[in-house]
Design an enzyme around this catalytic site. Structure first.
Site, PDB file in Angstrom:
ATOM      1  N   CYS A   1     -11.204   1.761   4.647  1.00 43.50           N
ATOM      2  CA  CYS A   1     -10.411   2.620   3.779  1.00 43.50           C
ATOM      3  C   CYS A   1     -11.246   3.586   2.942  1.00 43.50           C
ATOM      4  CB  CYS A   1      -9.532   1.769   2.863  1.00 43.50           C
ATOM      5  SG  CYS A   1     -10.442   0.586   1.833  1.00 43.50           S
TER       6      CYS A   1
ATOM      7  N   VAL B   1       4.015   1.776   6.104  1.00 42.75           N
ATOM      8  CA  VAL B   1       5.143   1.167   6.798  1.00 42.75           C
ATOM      9  C   VAL B   1       4.988  -0.347   6.936  1.00 42.75           C
ATOM     10  CG1 VAL B   1       4.162   1.604   9.102  1.00 42.75           C
ATOM     11  CG2 VAL B   1       6.631   1.324   8.833  1.00 42.75           C
TER      12      VAL B   1
ATOM     13  N   SER C   1       3.237  -2.781   5.101  1.00 45.06           N
ATOM     14  CA  SER C   1       3.461  -3.591   3.896  1.00 45.06           C
ATOM     15  C   SER C   1       4.891  -3.414   3.382  1.00 45.06           C
ATOM     16  CB  SER C   1       2.451  -3.232   2.811  1.00 45.06           C
ATOM     17  OG  SER C   1       2.583  -1.885   2.392  1.00 45.06           O
TER      18      SER C   1
ATOM     19  N   CYS D   1     -13.496  -8.075   2.708  1.00 43.17           N
ATOM     20  CA  CYS D   1     -12.468  -7.755   1.713  1.00 43.17           C
ATOM     21  C   CYS D   1     -11.304  -8.728   1.785  1.00 43.17           C
ATOM     22  CB  CYS D   1     -11.982  -6.328   1.914  1.00 43.17           C
ATOM     23  SG  CYS D   1     -10.701  -5.815   0.747  1.00 43.17           S
TER      24      CYS D   1
ATOM     25  N   MET E   1      -3.030  -2.832  -5.424  1.00 45.61           N
ATOM     26  CA  MET E   1      -4.402  -2.897  -5.912  1.00 45.61           C
ATOM     27  C   MET E   1      -4.927  -1.500  -6.204  1.00 45.61           C
ATOM     28  SD  MET E   1      -6.371  -5.793  -3.642  1.00 45.61           S
ATOM     29  CE  MET E   1      -6.083  -4.978  -2.061  1.00 45.61           C
TER      30      MET E   1
ATOM     31  N   GLY F   1       1.113  -7.119   5.306  1.00 48.10           N
ATOM     32  CA  GLY F   1       1.592  -6.467   6.516  1.00 48.10           C
ATOM     33  C   GLY F   1       0.673  -6.610   7.701  1.00 48.10           C
TER      34      GLY F   1
ATOM     35  N   SER G   1       0.813  -1.214   0.000  1.00 45.47           N
ATOM     36  CA  SER G   1       0.000   0.000   0.000  1.00 45.47           C
ATOM     37  C   SER G   1       0.844   1.261   0.000  1.00 45.47           C
ATOM     38  CB  SER G   1      -0.895   0.017   1.247  1.00 45.47           C
ATOM     39  OG  SER G   1      -0.105   0.130   2.424  1.00 45.47           O
ATOM     40  N   GLY G   2       2.140   1.107   0.243  1.00 45.45           N
ATOM     41  CA  GLY G   2       3.017   2.259   0.392  1.00 45.45           C
ATOM     42  C   GLY G   2       3.224   2.662   1.832  1.00 45.45           C
TER      43      GLY G   2
END
Length: 350
Positions: free
Chosen positions: A188, A14, A16, A93, A35, A117, A11-12
């Site tokens: 999210c 910390v 993951s 999800c 994704m 993560g 996801s960008g």
């Protein structure tokens, strides 16, 4: 150790990023996967994940999941709220999208395993793999992984399962990454708040009565989806002692309120029962967690009416919310789950 091709859901953030770093350090062939989801700030997230993948020197593949996410997660979330139930989109999800469709996409790209993560572990019992609680109990995310089946669990790596969040931040800083302490949002797609989101889905205000269990009307509401079981604030019902939401009647468009002791029940019914592996002989006894921050409670599970089961707790539990998931644990292992149908007190009123 045999080198595996491991796809890391990135996801960008910390967690993951450090998951990918740890898998890479273990000697595996690591590929990042991002994704595309129908979320605000998508371009910014994509730019960030490309940056961290470059810093880790791993390839990155972008998978477009926008239509699937809208149909399967947002659709479920909206329909559940309209029914007067409390959804858990993260659980849905994880099963359908992240460890479902994304994992399938990873396999088509030659990946042997999927890593994420999540603060959880994969543990073994009698040669079978189970999701287990993470070492950092404040960040443990095993509850959100309860609907994964045995096939999914057997292909997962959780590199952060034995780490604390504090150690992960220290590791990231030591590798030259600069992450803020801001945590990602639980749901999210609710950055603008629930009312604004549902309004965007075409769900407007729908007035109805606020009633007690014996049918006395005390006020009006603007839509059952604006309330949750256990809610106290925002009811606008002055009294000597506070009122709480104790039931939501989606079909009758009613919000049911009661006093604090009416929030407690020692039993509930569940449906959509699912075990990670072979179903045990009933009655089953173990620990049951009713929401992500609920303290697990001792309970017994038996068969009720067709397609439903009854959970009876050793002590009454507060604010049991229909639509949420009851997750079954044996020690730290997730062994099964079911969807909460209604507690017995609410059934009498709605």
């Amino acid at each position: 150790m045999v080198q595996l091709k491991v796809g890391v859901a990135m996801s960008g953030g910390v967690d993951s990023t450090m998951a990918a770093s740890l898998v890479y350090e273990q000697g595996h062939d690591v590929h990042g996967f991002f994704m595309l989801l129908p979320l605000p700030g998508l371009d910014e997230h994509l730019s960030q994940v490309r940056q961290v993948a470059g810093q880790l020197t791993i390839p990155l593949t972008v998978i477009d999941m926008r239509r699937h996410f809208t149909d399967q997660v947002v659709g479920y979330f909206t329909a559940t709220y309209q029914s007067g139930l409390t959804p858990n989109p993260c659980i849905h999800c994880n099963h359908a999208i992240k460890f479902g469709l994304l994992a399938e996409a990873m396999r088509t790209h030659g990946m042997d395993r999927i890593a994420t993560g999540h603060y959880a572990r994969i543990d073994q019992r009698d040669g079978q793999s189970f999701v287990a609680r993470g070492v950092d109990r404040q960040k443990d995310q095993s509850y959100f992984l309860a609907r994964l089946d045995a096939g999914q669990v057997g292909r997962i790596l959780f590199p952060l399962g034995r780490w604390t969040k504090e150690r992960i931040y220290h590791r990231a800083a030591g590798l030259g990454f600069r992450f803020t302490g801001q945590e990602s949002q639980d749901v999210c797609f609710l950055a603008s708040g629930l009312p604004a989101f549902l309004a965007g889905q075409g769900i407007g205000e729908q007035a109805g009565p606020v009633v007690t269990r014996d049918g006395r009307q005390l006020g009006e509401h603007r839509g059952v989806w604006q309330y949750t079981i256990g809610q106290r604030r925002g009811l606008g019902l002055p009294d000597a002692t506070p009122w709480y939401v104790v039931g939501l009647d989606g079909l009758g468009n009613r919000v049911v309120v009661g006093k604090h002791d009416e929030l407690f029940s020692d039993r509930c019914t569940i449906h959509s029962l699912r075990w990670t592996h072979q179903p045990p002989t009933l009655p089953w006894r173990g620990l049951v967690q009713l929401r992500s921050r609920h303290q697990p409670a001792s309970a017994e599970l038996i068969v009720a009416a067709a397609g439903t089961w009854q959970l009876t707790f050793a002590s009454p539990q507060c604010a049991i919310a229909p639509g949420q998931f009851a997750v079954f644990y044996e020690d730290d292992l997730v062994v099964g789950s079911g969807v909460i149908a209604a507690n017995t007190e609410t059934e009498r009123s709605v």
